[in-house]
Design an enzyme around this catalytic site. Structure first.
Site, PDB file in Angstrom:
ATOM      1  N   LYS A  55      87.429 -31.552  82.835  1.00 36.20           N
ATOM      2  CA  LYS A  55      88.456 -31.212  81.842  1.00 36.20           C
ATOM      3  C   LYS A  55      89.630 -30.531  82.526  1.00 36.20           C
ATOM      4  O   LYS A  55      90.786 -30.866  82.284  1.00 36.20           O
ATOM      5  CB  LYS A  55      87.869 -30.304  80.753  1.00 36.20           C
ATOM      6  CG  LYS A  55      86.997 -31.068  79.758  1.00 36.20           C
ATOM      7  CD  LYS A  55      86.171 -30.149  78.873  1.00 36.20           C
ATOM      8  CE  LYS A  55      85.200 -30.977  78.032  1.00 36.20           C
ATOM      9  NZ  LYS A  55      84.223 -30.184  77.303  1.00 36.20           N
ATOM     10  N   GLN A  78      82.867 -24.107  75.860  1.00 38.29           N
ATOM     11  CA  GLN A  78      81.888 -25.150  76.188  1.00 38.29           C
ATOM     12  C   GLN A  78      80.508 -24.805  75.613  1.00 38.29           C
ATOM     13  O   GLN A  78      80.015 -23.692  75.801  1.00 38.29           O
ATOM     14  CB  GLN A  78      81.812 -25.297  77.722  1.00 38.29           C
ATOM     15  CG  GLN A  78      80.914 -26.398  78.206  1.00 38.29           C
ATOM     16  CD  GLN A  78      81.423 -27.791  77.846  1.00 38.29           C
ATOM     17  OE1 GLN A  78      82.589 -28.108  78.009  1.00 38.29           O
ATOM     18  NE2 GLN A  78      80.529 -28.618  77.336  1.00 38.29           N
ATOM     19  N   ASP A 101      88.753 -28.671  69.725  1.00 42.26           N
ATOM     20  CA  ASP A 101      87.499 -29.414  69.552  1.00 42.26           C
ATOM     21  C   ASP A 101      87.350 -29.887  68.104  1.00 42.26           C
ATOM     22  O   ASP A 101      86.528 -30.752  67.816  1.00 42.26           O
ATOM     23  CB  ASP A 101      86.306 -28.499  69.896  1.00 42.26           C
ATOM     24  CG  ASP A 101      85.648 -28.880  71.211  1.00 42.26           C
ATOM     25  OD1 ASP A 101      85.861 -30.017  71.666  1.00 42.26           O
ATOM     26  OD2 ASP A 101      84.929 -28.031  71.765  1.00 42.26           O
TER      27      ASP A 101
END
Ligand code: NDP
Length: 291
Positions: A53, A97, A120
């Protein structure tokens, strides 16, 4: 008939090229979009995701802020970091995460992220906005899956779609997007009766289960679009480990009209869509905050 291969790797690369152009334009206007990624602990798969990422964030010209915290980090400490990132004008997107260590409640942390920085798309505000068709940030994997479907067929109205899996991060938002596109959607899960029969009626079949090669070729309707979200590591007869999806690829490819491979299908789209969501979040914030 052999199905058309939906090349997620190439489609994601094109999306990143387009994003790089947008990022350059925003940077020239005075704000370089920034993504903060927070990793707690040393889960090996998470470390790989976070590294990828960060690399791709920088490659499209965005600012990457990486926070690596020890596995012993307490919930309050993580919440304090989220608060700082919420308030930081250089940060347009925040990603924590998952999974988090057991002493931290993931729901509490995800709800602490400002909805407009929740790239997200897991915050209940975004879930509600997406479900009601009122905008909101769409979770990356379903968003990427929709983009792949739309490379094969633009108008999905009236098609029968079956989504296997009802998780909050993949299955449920996928259902919302297919519904919004005019599909008749059925959601299957572990309690579904006659899953093969149900799948055989699907013009669009999305598998998001986490069971290696569960969907067999004879579950697939001839000509269907098959999107394989699953990522499963298995050990072959030769003792070597490899990645397979939730769909028995060779069998399904002989029947389907179009199919995503694993790896190289939905996976690359997920990170590209994370960058897309961050650029979109930056653009929305800029339109709200006077320069
Ligand atoms: P979850 O484990 O949260 O959900 C799995 C779903 O599959 C559940 O709804 C479960 O049903 C259903 N299920 C389990 N067994 C069966 C069965 N035998 N028949 C029908 N349905 C079943 O997984 P996620 O949604 O998080 O992820 C799904 C897969 O996608 C995983 O392989 C994951 O690695 C992958 N993934 C890939 C991403 C990418 O970027 N390509 C991103 C995110 C995930 P029930 O609700 O009844 O338990």
């Amino acid at each position: 008939m052999v199905a058309q291969l939906i090349d997620g790797k190439a489609i994601a690369a094109r999306l990143r090229q387009d994003l790089a152009v947008e990022v350059a334009a925003m940077t020239a206007q005075g704000h370089r979009p920034g993504l903060a990624v927070v990793l707690v602990g040393e889960d090996p798969a998470s470390q790989v995701y976070v590294r990828n990422k960060a690399r791709q964030t920088v490659e499209v010209g965005m600012e990457s802020f990486e926070y690596r915290l020890p596995a012993s980090t307490g919930q309050d400490e993580l919440l304090a970091l989220v608060d700082r990132l919420n308030a930081d004008p250089a940060v347009d997107g925040i990603l924590v995460q998952l999974p988090l260590p057991p002493q931290i409640d993931a729901t509490t942390v995800l709800r602490a992220i400002l909805p407009e920085k929740d790239v997200d798309g897991f915050h209940p505000t975004n879930v509600g906005l997406v479900a009601t068709g009122a905008g909101g940030i769409v979770p990356c994997t379903p968003l990427g899956s929709m983009m792949l479907i739309e490379t094969v067929r633009r108008d999905l109205a009236g098609l029968n779609a079956v989504v296997i899996g009802r998780s909050n991060i993949v299955g449920k938002p996928m259902v919302q997007l297919l519904l919004a596109a005019g599909c008749t959607v059925t959601v299957a899960h572990s309690k579904t009766v006659d899953l093969p029969g149900l799948c055989r009626r699907a013009d669009i079949l999305v598998a998001a289960v986490g069971r290696p090669e569960m969907v067999r070729g004879d579950w697939v309707k001839p000509g269907a679009i098959v999107i394989d979200v699953g990522i499963n590591r298995v050990t072959g007869a030769d003792g070597k480990s490899r990645l397979v999806g939730d769909v028995a690829f060779a069998e399904a490819q002989a029947v389907a009209g179009a199919i995503t491979p694993v790896p190289g299908g939905v996976g690359p789209m997920t990170i590209a869509c994370l960058l897309h969501n961050t650029v979109k979040a930056a653009a929305v914030r800029r339109s709200l905050v006077p320069a």
